[in-house]
Design an enzyme around this catalytic site. Structure first.
Site, PDB file in Angstrom:
ATOM      1  N   SER A 259       0.763  -1.343  -0.074  1.00 11.10           N
ATOM      2  CA  SER A 259       0.017  -0.035   0.004  1.00 11.10           C
ATOM      3  C   SER A 259       0.857   1.226   0.084  1.00 11.10           C
ATOM      4  CB  SER A 259      -0.872   0.080   1.124  1.00 11.10           C
ATOM      5  OG  SER A 259      -0.107  -0.144   2.532  1.00 11.10           O
TER       6      SER A 259
ATOM      7  N   ASN B 274      -1.758  -2.446  13.329  1.00 11.09           N
ATOM      8  CA  ASN B 274      -3.286  -2.359  13.338  1.00 11.09           C
ATOM      9  C   ASN B 274      -3.746  -0.907  14.090  1.00 11.09           C
ATOM     10  OD1 ASN B 274      -3.210  -4.890  11.946  1.00 11.09           O
ATOM     11  ND2 ASN B 274      -3.943  -5.942  13.694  1.00 11.09           N
TER      12      ASN B 274
ATOM     13  N   THR C  46     -40.416  27.214  -9.596  1.00 10.92           N
ATOM     14  CA  THR C  46     -40.655  25.968  -8.964  1.00 10.92           C
ATOM     15  C   THR C  46     -40.875  25.060 -10.434  1.00 10.92           C
ATOM     16  OG1 THR C  46     -43.050  26.329  -9.087  1.00 10.92           O
ATOM     17  CG2 THR C  46     -41.666  26.554  -6.947  1.00 10.92           C
ATOM     18  N   HIS C  47     -40.494  23.711 -10.472  1.00  9.35           N
ATOM     19  CA  HIS C  47     -40.608  23.025 -11.819  1.00  9.35           C
ATOM     20  C   HIS C  47     -39.915  23.740 -12.758  1.00  9.35           C
ATOM     21  CE1 HIS C  47     -44.140  20.995  -9.935  1.00  9.35           C
ATOM     22  NE2 HIS C  47     -44.304  22.211  -9.168  1.00  9.35           N
TER      23      HIS C  47
ATOM     24  N   SER D 138     -14.165  26.790 -27.175  1.00  6.78           N
ATOM     25  CA  SER D 138     -14.065  25.558 -28.010  1.00  6.78           C
ATOM     26  C   SER D 138     -13.060  25.489 -29.190  1.00  6.78           C
ATOM     27  CB  SER D 138     -15.602  25.454 -28.325  1.00  6.78           C
ATOM     28  OG  SER D 138     -15.666  24.690 -29.705  1.00  6.78           O
TER      29      SER D 138
ATOM     30  N   LYS E 199     -17.787  30.066 -28.521  1.00 12.70           N
ATOM     31  CA  LYS E 199     -18.334  29.738 -27.093  1.00 12.70           C
ATOM     32  C   LYS E 199     -17.310  29.914 -25.988  1.00 12.70           C
ATOM     33  CE  LYS E 199     -20.670  26.355 -26.605  1.00 12.70           C
ATOM     34  NZ  LYS E 199     -20.795  24.849 -26.731  1.00 12.70           N
TER      35      LYS E 199
ATOM     36  N   ASN F   3     -17.482  28.206 -22.386  1.00  7.74           N
ATOM     37  CA  ASN F   3     -17.995  27.265 -21.605  1.00  7.74           C
ATOM     38  C   ASN F   3     -18.040  27.240 -20.097  1.00  7.74           C
ATOM     39  OD1 ASN F   3     -19.126  26.026 -24.110  1.00  7.74           O
ATOM     40  ND2 ASN F   3     -17.004  24.891 -24.367  1.00  7.74           N
TER      41      ASN F   3
ATOM     42  N   GLU G  84     -19.481  22.733 -14.513  1.00  6.92           N
ATOM     43  CA  GLU G  84     -19.731  21.494 -15.235  1.00  6.92           C
ATOM     44  C   GLU G  84     -18.748  20.434 -14.500  1.00  6.92           C
ATOM     45  OE1 GLU G  84     -20.217  21.530 -19.671  1.00  6.92           O
ATOM     46  OE2 GLU G  84     -19.286  23.376 -19.338  1.00  6.92           O
TER      47      GLU G  84
ATOM     48  N   TYR H 258      -9.105  -6.378  13.416  1.00  6.05           N
ATOM     49  CA  TYR H 258      -8.575  -5.645  11.955  1.00  6.05           C
ATOM     50  C   TYR H 258      -8.605  -7.035  10.860  1.00  6.05           C
ATOM     51  CZ  TYR H 258      -5.317  -4.109   8.555  1.00  6.05           C
ATOM     52  OH  TYR H 258      -4.780  -3.687   7.259  1.00  6.05           O
TER      53      TYR H 258
ATOM     54  N   GLN I 229      -6.799  -2.241   4.339  1.00  6.39           N
ATOM     55  CA  GLN I 229      -6.076  -1.340   3.590  1.00  6.39           C
ATOM     56  C   GLN I 229      -6.972  -0.664   2.235  1.00  6.39           C
ATOM     57  OE1 GLN I 229      -2.144  -3.008   3.172  1.00  6.39           O
ATOM     58  NE2 GLN I 229      -2.512  -2.953   0.898  1.00  6.39           N
TER      59      GLN I 229
ATOM     60  N   LYS J  92      -8.202   3.660   2.115  1.00  8.90           N
ATOM     61  CA  LYS J  92      -7.545   4.669   1.943  1.00  8.90           C
ATOM     62  C   LYS J  92      -7.958   5.565   0.734  1.00  8.90           C
ATOM     63  CE  LYS J  92      -4.199   2.867   5.306  1.00  8.90           C
ATOM     64  NZ  LYS J  92      -5.115   1.735   5.082  1.00  8.90           N
TER      65      LYS J  92
HETATM   66  N1  ARG Z   1      -0.996  -1.246   5.222  1.00  6.26           N
HETATM   67  C1  ARG Z   1      -1.949  -1.916   6.261  1.00  6.26           C
HETATM   68  C2  ARG Z   1      -3.214  -1.020   6.154  1.00  6.26           C
HETATM   69  O1  ARG Z   1      -3.133  -0.273   5.346  1.00  6.26           O
HETATM   70  C3  ARG Z   1      -1.255  -1.564   7.659  1.00  6.26           C
HETATM   71  C4  ARG Z   1      -1.848  -2.565   8.605  1.00  6.26           C
HETATM   72  C5  ARG Z   1      -1.582  -3.744   8.398  1.00  6.26           C
HETATM   73  N2  ARG Z   1      -1.707  -4.802   9.356  1.00  6.26           N
HETATM   74  C6  ARG Z   1      -1.510  -5.860   9.233  1.00  6.26           C
HETATM   75  N3  ARG Z   1      -1.788  -6.746  10.236  1.00  6.26           N
HETATM   76  N4  ARG Z   1      -1.344  -6.581   7.973  1.00  6.26           N
HETATM   77  O2  ARG Z   1      -4.175  -1.371   6.721  1.00  6.26           O
END
Ligand code: ARG
Length: 463
Positions: A28, A115, A160-161, A282, A288, A290, A295, A322, A327, A330
């Site tokens: 990650s 964790n 309205t509408h 454009s 144009k 825009n 948008e 956990y 993961q 994120k």
């Molecule tokens: N990269 C992991 C996450 O984003 C960190 C925690 C990992 N913990 C584990 N026991 N593998 O959640």
């Protein structure tokens, strides 16, 4: 990265190194390195607490602090070698610390697990982002209040509408947008309360045997409270879901505002002009201009709404505590934050620059029989029952459609064909100014009410 190095954080149990694709697949670091500042911040507080608890010596704590500060500087200078083999931001930083200060670096993780570490990092990160977003949101809200004050008496048709309904003031319309954002800000600040709790101390899931002092770590990191249950602490992602929910609603509000801006800049409405810097041309049609910013904001709503569904689905049916699934929290959260922040910033820059075409708005309100309700109310004040008044005015409007005349353009004798209760004072209520000024109560469109609402809005924003 050698196999030896690769397995250094859990290598004891393993007899072969991770499959090369699995290593890539499970890593990650490509995205969670974004939390490096918070990871270091959390580790420094953890080391401080461990030293106070007698688990680390003061020298060990100082070496860890010094090493982490240097690592932060390396990262910020672009000198840090991120390694996919080290999976995530936490292990990258910890491995580098051990490179730098030796065995003491390996002591940092005492009484902690990735964790509770990752849960802490995300909360610290999101707390910082919420504060930045709050800054953009209040800047936008202030821009709306300033515009609303300027345009407190500017007349436009209310719809309205999407059909002309009654005249309103442009300031009042702007303040309707303000109310949406005011609720968004309430949700943002409320979400922050549940973000701002400390998971550290939960360790992997059950807590730790070391004499840790969670209250001290909480204080060092500026959290309002500690997470009360270690299993919940490492598995809870409610705060991220809540953030995405409020972000989805806020961007949805911006999409509604965007839609109106797009309509109003069209040649058919021509209610407002947007300065060139918020528009593009454009490549084929020379005439144009825009309205790209509204948008695009309208278009970005879909991805934020999508991130909310991603996170809800991520957490659905997850057993305690956990799981590696987490993961995946994120990227949706990061993108929801970036998208919301970007949309708010663009709007905060653009809203003060809107130029209303006051004459066009006024003319549009004059067409479309926008004061028909005012005529009905006038008849009611003269003793006519509302349903009968509605019928009378309906006939007057039908006559106006045929003769191509607004109610205010008819002569008294023309109007009296429909009711002899109509006298020459009727023209006061048929004017646009008379119509809006008559709606003079809290929440109404009268210019005085708009000014009072702006004053109340400023108190809310500056509180
Ligand atoms: N990269 C992991 C996450 O984003 C960190 C925690 C990992 N913990 C584990 N026991 N593998 O959640």
């Amino acid at each position: 990265m050698s196999d030896q190095q690769q397995n250094q954080l859990w290598g004891g149990r393993f007899s072969e190194s991770t499959d090369a694709f699995v290593q890539e697949f499970t890593a990650s670091v490509a995205f969670d390195r974004r939390m490096y500042r918070q990871d270091i911040q959390g580790s420094m507080a953890h080391a401080t607490m461990l030293a106070e608890a007698g688990v680390l010596t003061d020298d060990e704590r100082d070496a860890i602090h010094q090493g982490l500060k240097e690592i932060r500087a390396e990262i910020e200078a672009g000198d840090f070698q991120w390694s996919v083999a080290l999976e995530d931001v936490h292990m990258n930083i910890e491995a580098r610390l051990t490179d730098k200060i030796g065995i003491t670096g390996k002591k940092l993780h005492t009484g902690r697990s990735r964790n509770d570490q990752v849960a802490t990092d995300i909360r610290l990160w999101l707390r910082d982002e919420i504060d930045l977003i709050d800054g953009e949101l209040t800047r936008l809200m202030t821009g709306l209040l300033d515009q609303a004050e300027r345009e407190a008496a500017t007349i436009m048709p209310g719809f309205t509408h999407l059909q002309t309904a009654q005249p309103v003031t442009f300031g009042h319309h702007l303040l309707a947008w303000f109310e949406m954002l005011k609720r968004d800000r309430e949700r943002l600040l409320d979400c922050r309360k549940r973000v701002n709790r400390l998971p550290l101390g939960a360790a992997a899931l059950a807590g730790t045997t070391y004499p840790i002092q969670r209250e001290r770590t909480r204080e060092l990191l500026g959290f309002d409270a500690v997470c009360e249950n270690s299993l919940d602490a490492v598995s809870d992602r409610d705060f991220a879901i809540e953030f995405c929910a409020l972000a989805a609603l806020c961007v949805t509000h911006l999409s509604r505002i965007s839609e109106e801006l797009v309509l109003w800049t069209s040649a058919q409405f021509n209610f407002i002009d947007l300065p060139d810097r918020f528009c593009t041309g454009s490549s084929i049609m020379p005439q144009k201009k825009n309205p790209d910013v509204p948008e695009l904001v309208r278009g970005k709503t879909g991805r934020v709404n999508g991130h909310l569904i991603s996170l809800l689905t991520l957490m659905k049916s997850q057993p305690l505590a956990y799981n590696k699934d987490n993961q995946e929290d994120k990227e949706p959260l990061f993108d929801a934050v970036d998208t919301l922040a970007g949309c708010l910033r663009a709007f905060a820059d653009m809203i003060p620059a809107i130029e209303p075409n006051r004459e066009v708005m006024r003319e549009a309100a004059r067409r479309g029989f926008a004061t028909a309700t005012d005529l009905a109310d006038y008849l009611v004040r003269a003793g006519v029952a509302f349903r009968d008044a509605h019928e009378i005015v309906g006939k007057a409007v039908a006559y106006g459609v045929e003769k191509k005349k607004d109610l205010s353009e008819m002569s008294l004798s023309e109007l009296r064909q429909f009711s002899d209760q109509i006298d020459d004072d009727v023209f006061e209520v048929l004017t646009l100014e008379g119509s809006v000024s008559a709606r003079n109560h809290v929440g109404g469109t009268a210019p005085d009410q708009v000014r009072a609402a702006v004053a109340r809005g400023r108190e809310v924003v500056n509180a």
